[in-house]
Design a protein around this motif. Structure first.
Motif, PDB file in Angstrom:
ATOM      1  N   HIS A 142       0.815  -1.374   0.094  1.00 31.51           N
ATOM      2  CA  HIS A 142      -0.049  -0.079  -0.099  1.00 31.51           C
ATOM      3  C   HIS A 142       0.677   1.432  -0.077  1.00 31.51           C
ATOM      4  N   TRP A 143       1.901   1.159   0.764  1.00 35.17           N
ATOM      5  CA  TRP A 143       2.541   2.638   0.895  1.00 35.17           C
ATOM      6  C   TRP A 143       3.874   2.520  -0.106  1.00 35.17           C
ATOM      7  N   PHE A 144       4.067   3.962  -0.438  1.00 36.94           N
ATOM      8  CA  PHE A 144       5.009   4.084  -1.343  1.00 36.94           C
ATOM      9  C   PHE A 144       5.652   5.556  -1.123  1.00 36.94           C
ATOM     10  N   THR A 145       7.036   5.820  -1.359  1.00 42.25           N
ATOM     11  CA  THR A 145       7.322   7.137  -1.384  1.00 42.25           C
ATOM     12  C   THR A 145       8.596   7.218  -2.044  1.00 42.25           C
ATOM     13  N   GLY A 146       9.214   8.524  -2.238  1.00 42.58           N
ATOM     14  CA  GLY A 146      10.100   8.616  -3.067  1.00 42.58           C
ATOM     15  C   GLY A 146      10.686  10.390  -3.021  1.00 42.58           C
ATOM     16  N   ALA A 147      11.779  10.705  -3.502  1.00 41.19           N
ATOM     17  CA  ALA A 147      12.646  11.816  -3.066  1.00 41.19           C
ATOM     18  C   ALA A 147      13.183  12.212  -4.338  1.00 41.19           C
ATOM     19  N   ASN A 148      13.368  13.659  -4.688  1.00 45.03           N
ATOM     20  CA  ASN A 148      14.515  13.738  -5.500  1.00 45.03           C
ATOM     21  C   ASN A 148      15.121  15.194  -5.097  1.00 45.03           C
ATOM     22  N   LEU A 149      16.250  15.592  -5.142  1.00 51.49           N
ATOM     23  CA  LEU A 149      17.047  16.292  -4.810  1.00 51.49           C
ATOM     24  C   LEU A 149      18.041  16.855  -5.873  1.00 51.49           C
ATOM     25  N   PHE A 150      18.140  18.438  -6.018  1.00 55.01           N
ATOM     26  CA  PHE A 150      19.042  19.065  -6.956  1.00 55.01           C
ATOM     27  C   PHE A 150      19.948  19.836  -6.345  1.00 55.01           C
ATOM     28  N   TYR A 151      21.027  20.142  -7.304  1.00 58.57           N
ATOM     29  CA  TYR A 151      22.135  21.094  -6.726  1.00 58.57           C
ATOM     30  C   TYR A 151      22.429  21.760  -7.799  1.00 58.57           C
ATOM     31  N   VAL A 152      22.457  23.117  -7.768  1.00 58.21           N
ATOM     32  CA  VAL A 152      23.140  23.815  -8.927  1.00 58.21           C
ATOM     33  C   VAL A 152      23.893  24.699  -8.199  1.00 58.21           C
ATOM     34  N   SER A 153      25.294  24.908  -8.906  1.00 58.61           N
ATOM     35  CA  SER A 153      26.391  25.810  -8.251  1.00 58.61           C
ATOM     36  C   SER A 153      25.929  27.418  -8.698  1.00 58.61           C
ATOM     37  N   GLU A 154      26.785  28.056  -8.368  1.00 61.86           N
ATOM     38  CA  GLU A 154      26.803  29.735  -8.662  1.00 61.86           C
ATOM     39  C   GLU A 154      26.667  29.870 -10.107  1.00 61.86           C
ATOM     40  N   ARG A 155      25.784  31.007 -10.464  1.00 59.89           N
ATOM     41  CA  ARG A 155      25.869  31.565 -11.782  1.00 59.89           C
ATOM     42  C   ARG A 155      26.061  32.852 -11.744  1.00 59.89           C
ATOM     43  N   LYS A 156      26.518  33.423 -12.868  1.00 64.84           N
ATOM     44  CA  LYS A 156      26.866  34.665 -13.169  1.00 64.84           C
ATOM     45  C   LYS A 156      26.007  35.479 -14.110  1.00 64.84           C
ATOM     46  N   ASP A 157      25.801  36.449 -13.861  1.00 66.59           N
ATOM     47  CA  ASP A 157      24.792  37.427 -14.953  1.00 66.59           C
ATOM     48  C   ASP A 157      25.358  38.795 -14.675  1.00 66.59           C
ATOM     49  N   GLN A 158      24.702  39.672 -15.713  1.00 64.47           N
ATOM     50  CA  GLN A 158      25.176  41.236 -15.801  1.00 64.47           C
ATOM     51  C   GLN A 158      24.058  41.915 -15.366  1.00 64.47           C
TER      52      GLN A 158
END
Length: 577
Positions: A487-503
């Motif tokens: 009956h029971w189910f679970t899940g997860a997702n994790l994201f990592y994004v480093s620094e970016r540069k803009d003007q």
């Protein structure tokens, strides 16, 4: 007497003449010889008669058999043993999961979020089916610290028809999409001016598409497809895109060359460009061919080919020809445990307003659209299985892109447009070389538990731009799915994004602009999401989701913070007609 002598003499003469005549007609061919006996005759056992093991006896006494008389005394014996009846062994089988062709999902959550989806599929016959889906995802927003609306919505509808015959299969599909977003990312320095001008940050997109594909069996023509899309927005922009593809095996000297053909047309216009009211138009078409020959020897597979493209720019009235390598190879070093692969490829990438708006919905309707010349994409890697339930993939690549599209924050101007306050993004093109390293591991502990981890590192080299705008150096992801029990189910997702540069380039309140723009560093972010669900029965399930669990309103794009922690709960219903 004389008479008798005369007769005898006559007979003797006759016999003598006959003998002489016979010798004259045929001479005797038998030669006489002498036989010398050098060894006396020695008889062997094979020359004698063998003695029988049981000799035949001619004896009347032995031939007469005596009669033997005997009696059998039988009596019943009582037995208390009763054998049990045999039974077939019982094998416990898991109850097969009922699969349904249709489902409907509805969920509600914080920020007045509504999530709904309906998928339908119906088999008309054994060879025909029709289906479709409707989806909607919207939020009324409510991010803290914002002065303008940050609500959004995304609605889709799609229908399709498929047919599978003996020698071919084909399908057609069409649909519509409506999206609304807001240019709410006005920086603090421009809030007063933007509010005083009463800007309307709403930006809506409309899309309609129609396409189809066909696949043949046992013919030189393998497959073909076509696709057409009309894309508009509420700012007077419009774009048409048509793509047709075909795959054909061309026989040459007993060998087959797998060849891909492509025709790609795009044409569109914007109501104005960013700095003036002049209409901005763009359009081109590409014709491409990519033949490939496959070589196989033991554990080595090599694909040798190239791709050629002809580009006609209808607005600039220019034509150009492009040629790219198309070589790939794989080698099984240790069966499925260690597989080496590599290649060098290239392509003429068609950019579009629809593609840019899908990746970054906060672009301004003033973009310069042109294709990217990816001169080569060279890569090498190792992949395989560490065990029956664990696989891996490690690779490195080097890309050379000419006219690579980069998102950059638009300059703040005095044109008083709804998107001219530093709250939109434009496109700049530059020659960018990219070096990248990636690795991933996928683990299937059992049919109920799956885990995936992926990490990537990039290093960019630009030609004219100061930075590779809004491109991160490091990206990582983790995916987890676990069926706890029936009956029971679970899940997860994790994201990592480093620094970016803009003007960032802005005007002071007195209207005097800074002499040079400056670079803004966007903080890295970590986004964790999880869900938990319960199957009430085969048809009904309930679920709960939590997004952005670490509760950080990070900026995916400059001046555009995302919603903090979000909760959503809902149910899914599966059914058949």
């Amino acid at each position: 007497m004389r008479k008798h002598l005369k007769k005898i003499f006559t007979v003797v003469i006759t016999l003598s003449v006959a003998t002489i005549f016979s010798q004259d007609r045929k001479k005797d061919t038998i030669n006489t010889g002498v036989i010398d006996v050098v060894k006396p005759y020695t008889p062997s056992i094979s020359d004698a008669f063998k003695v029988k093991e049981i000799p035949t006896l001619d004896d009347k006494e032995t031939q007469t058999k005596k009669d033997v008389k005997y009696n059998i005394f039988s009596f019943p014996v009582a037995s208390t043993f009763t054998p049990a009846k045999g039974k077939a062994a019982v094998v416990e089988k898991a109850k097969p999961m009922k699969l349904y062709d249709n489902y409907a999902t509805l969920g509600v959550g914080t920020y007045t979020t509504i999530l709904g989806e309906v998928y339908l599929n119906h088999a008309i016959s054994r060879t025909e089916s029709v289906g479709g889906y409707i989806s909607h995802h919207s939020s009324q927003g409510g991010i803290e610290g914002l002065s303008f609306d940050d609500n959004f919505s995304n609605s889709k509808i799609n229908v399709n028809y498929a047919s599978k015959l003996r020698d071919l299969s084909w399908n057609v599909e069409g649909g519509f999409q409506h999206q609304t977003y807001n240019w709410y990312g006005v920086p603090q320095s421009q809030l007063i001016q933007a509010s005083a001008n009463g800007i309307d940050p709403d930006h809506a997109f409309f899309s309609a598409h129609f396409g189809g594909d066909i696949t043949f069996e046992n013919t030189y023509i393998n497959s073909g497809s076509f696709f057409f899309r009309r894309f508009d927005d509420n700012q007077g922009s419009g774009e048409n895109r048509f793509v047709a593809k075909a795959k054909i095996d061309i026989p040459i000297n007993g060998e087959e060359i797998s060849t891909h053909f492509k025709f790609d047309y795009i044409g569109g216009s914007f109501d104005r460009n960013y700095f003036s009211n002049d209409e901005l138009k763009y359009g081109n078409f590409q014709v491409g061919i990519a033949p490939t020959y496959e070589l196989k020897q033991d554990d080595l597979t090599v694909n040798l080919g190239f791709s050629a493209s002809y580009l006609r720019d209808s607005e600039a009235n220019e034509s150009k020809f492009y040629l790219y390598p198309n070589i790939t190879a794989t080698y099984r070093l240790v069966n499925d445990v260690l597989i080496a692969y590599g290649g060098i490829e290239g392509d003429l990438i068609q950019n579009s307003y629809h593609g840019f708006a899908t990746e970054n919905p906060f672009v301004s309707p003033t973009l310069s659209i042109m294709p990217t010349d990816q001169q080569y994409n060279a890569y090498i890697g190792l992949k395989g299985k560490l065990s029956s339930n664990m696989s891996y993939n490690i690779s490195g690549r080097y890309l050379a892109d000419r006219n690579k599209a980069l998102f950059r924050n638009n300059d703040i101007t005095l044109t008083a447009q709804n998107y001219s306050y530093g709250n939109s993004f434009g496109i700049v093109y530059d020659d960018v070389d990219t070096f990248g390293v990636a690795g991933e591991i996928n683990i299937d502990v059992n049919r109920n538990f799956k885990l995936g981890i992926k990490a990537e590192y990039f290093k960019y080299t630009t030609d004219t731009e100061a930075e590779a705008w809004n491109l991160p150096d490091v990206k990582g992801a983790l995916f987890l799915d676990y069926q706890i029990n029936e009956h029971w189910f679970t899940g997860a997702n994790l994201f990592y994004v480093s620094e970016r540069k803009d003007q960032f380039f802005f005007f002071l309140n007195d209207g005097i602009s800074l002499t040079t723009p400056f670079t803004v560093v966007l903080d890295s972010y970590f986004d964790a999401n999880a869900h938990l669900g319960y199957h009430i029965n085969d048809k009904i399930s309930v679920f709960a989701k939590a997004n952005n669990i670490n509760n950080k309103a990070y900026e995916r794009w400059q001046n555009f913070p995302v919603q903090s922690i979000q909760f959503l709960a809902g149910a899914t219903f599966k059914f058949d007609f």
